[in-house]
Each structure stands twice: as C-alpha cells, then as structure tokens.
Scaffold this active site. Structure first.
Site, short mmCIF file in Angstrom:
data_model
loop_
_atom_site.label_atom_id
_atom_site.label_comp_id
_atom_site.label_asym_id
_atom_site.label_seq_id
_atom_site.Cartn_x
_atom_site.Cartn_y
_atom_site.Cartn_z
N HIS A 283 1.94 9.04 1.34
CA HIS A 283 0.83 8.87 0.41
C HIS A 283 1.11 9.78 -0.78
CE1 HIS A 283 -1.62 6.75 3.46
NE2 HIS A 283 -0.98 7.54 4.31
N HIS B 84 5.79 6.90 6.71
CA HIS B 84 5.39 6.45 5.39
C HIS B 84 4.82 7.63 4.62
CE1 HIS B 84 1.67 6.21 7.79
NE2 HIS B 84 1.10 6.62 6.68
N HIS C 230 0.82 -1.21 0.00
CA HIS C 230 0.00 0.00 0.00
C HIS C 230 0.85 1.25 0.00
CE1 HIS C 230 -3.21 2.82 0.75
NE2 HIS C 230 -2.68 3.18 1.90
N HIS D 83 3.84 11.03 6.72
CA HIS D 83 3.32 10.79 8.07
C HIS D 83 4.39 10.16 8.96
CE1 HIS D 83 -1.18 10.52 6.68
NE2 HIS D 83 -0.68 11.74 6.60
N GLU E 10 -3.27 13.38 1.50
CA GLU E 10 -4.57 12.98 2.04
C GLU E 10 -5.36 14.20 2.52
OE1 GLU E 10 -4.67 8.57 2.95
OE2 GLU E 10 -3.77 9.49 4.71
N THR F 196 -6.18 6.36 8.38
CA THR F 196 -6.78 6.60 7.07
C THR F 196 -6.82 5.35 6.21
OG1 THR F 196 -4.71 7.35 6.08
CG2 THR F 196 -6.11 9.03 7.13
#
Length: 262
Positions: A97, A95, A67, A120, A107, A202
């Site tokens: 996104h 990590h 992911h 994050h 996000e 999330t």
C-alpha cells in the site's frame, strides 16, 4: 491488507464499505494506530519466537489487480511461533500500500507517524484449514507480516521486481519473473522486535481474521522505486495512477497491542 482473490468491490471508498460488507462494522477492524506507550510487553512472544522459513519462488507471478501490485507465492514458505503458537501458516502472496506522495501511504501508523508505504506478507493457517478460501473468514485464519517503508536507499530485493512493472502497468495484467526470488529478501534484519494485535482485512469484505505482526525495523525504498509503484494504473493506460491505495486507521476499541520487546 488486500486479498484480491476475493474480487472485492472497493471503488466506492472505505467510508461506504460498512453499508455493503457487514464485517466492516465490526470491532476488530484494521488498520490501527499503534500507541507504543500502551503496548503490552508479552514474555510469551519471546519464549516462543517467530520462526520464518521462506523458500525461493521459481517463475513467481506478478499482477496488477486494480488496487495494488501483488506477487503470488507457490512454494511452501511457512510462519510459526510468536502470537501464532504451534499453528503453521503458509505464505500465499505479498503486496503493498502506498501514497501519492512520501508523506502518506502506509496503512498502520506508529504513534501517529505515517510512512510512505507498507508491505504485507500474507499467510493462511494450514494447521486448521484445508484451503486459503476456507481460512480467510476464520478468526485465526490469516497472519500478516508488516514492514513499514521509508524513503532512502534502493532496496536490492524489491529492485528485482520493479524492473517488471512495465509489464503489469494496467489492471488485469500479469507476468512471471525469470529468476528465482526469495521473499526472505523483503524481511527486516531484526524480526524479533514487533507489535501484534487481532485485526481484519483492510479491503472488502473486511473479514476479522488477521493476526497482524508489525516489525519495528523499517525498510528503505528509493524515490525511484516508489515512483515505479506510482506508475501503475488503476485501470487501462488512460486511467488514474495507482496511488493512495490505503485504508485510514480504524478504532482500536478494547483490543490490546502486544509487543515482543520493552
């Protein structure tokens, strides 16, 4: 925020998560849009400022969990103050996104503005809980520092990690980096100006356990560094490129976003 240690099933997509994970139907879900004009300046955040005490990691482990890209932290790097009060939170992982293109990926949004990626740094409350697993579903269990990423110059700290991405290209791959790495190199220069609100993971199981702290100052990644993220795979070599691994904004409801600055 992805907590891959829980091995969530996210393949069906955010629109279906509430059917399988009760917390996803809650009133404290993340991410949200930060409406800066409605954020409430809180003097308490200034009177007891954030204290970030990070230490270099030796042989830090990087992994592709299917992911996101994740770095696991073992040293006792801590976070206190600000919205966290006297509780001490310990860094466990960080990590990102990101999007398939530069016009999306983060996000959270700021007054509707979307950034290319969001970083994050995940911490758990060691003052009240004995393990991360115990803390992860508690209302005050986690704290996440968030940095927005825009396209620009190469980020020297992130570059130390990019060079190992070929080793974690596919899902399930992991490696240890050779040199010492301090997570502090990923922080913005000014950590005194931020927004904060109560939110959730999330990704499933979407526990409403996160205090989010979002810095106003953005970071810059080069086009090549964003391309390195997009070169990762959701599965094996033949699978799709890992892109658009973000959850859309959720309804803020009655929550108040507080700000450490006017």
């Amino acid at each position: 925020m992805s907590v891959s240690d829980l091995k969530p099933d996210i393949t069906a997509g955010p629109s279906s998560w509430s059917h399988h994970y009760p917390a996803a139907r809650g009133e404290r879900q993340s991410p949200i849009n930060i409406a800066t004009g409605k954020a409430k300046y809180d003097t308490k955040l200034v009177e007891k400022p954030l204290k970030i005490d990070y230490h270099p990691e030796e042989c830090m482990c990087l992994e592709n969990n299917g992911h996101t890209f994740k770095a696991n932290c073992k040293e006792k790097s801590t976070l206190t103050g600000g919205p966290l009060g006297d509780d001490e939170y310990r860094l466990i992982q960080f990590h990102l996104h990101w999007g398939g293109k530069d016009d999306r990926g983060a996000e959270h949004t700021i007054d509707g503005k979307v950034y290319a990626a969001e970083l994050h740094l995940v911490h758990w409350n060691t003052s009240k809980y004995k393990t991360f697993e115990e803390a992860v579903d508690k209302q005050d269990g986690l704290a996440v520092l968030c940095m927005f990423i825009k396209v620009g110059n190469s980020h020297p700290g992130f570059e130390l990690l990019c060079k190992d991405f070929d080793r974690i290209k596919c899902k399930g791959k992991s490696c240890s980096i050779d040199e010492h790495f301090s997570p502090a190199v990923l922080l913005p220069n000014d950590t005194s100006r931020y927004w904060t609100y109560p939110g959730s993971l999330t990704t499933p199981p979407c526990f409403e356990s996160v205090t989010f702290i979002l810095f106003q100052e953005t970071l810059e990644f080069s086009p090549e560094q964003l391309a390195a993220l997009r070169s990762l795979k959701f599965g094996d070599e033949s699978s799709d490129d890992m892109v658009d691994n973000f959850r859309p904004c959720c309804y803020i409801g009655t929550r108040t976003v507080r700000a450490s600055f006017r």
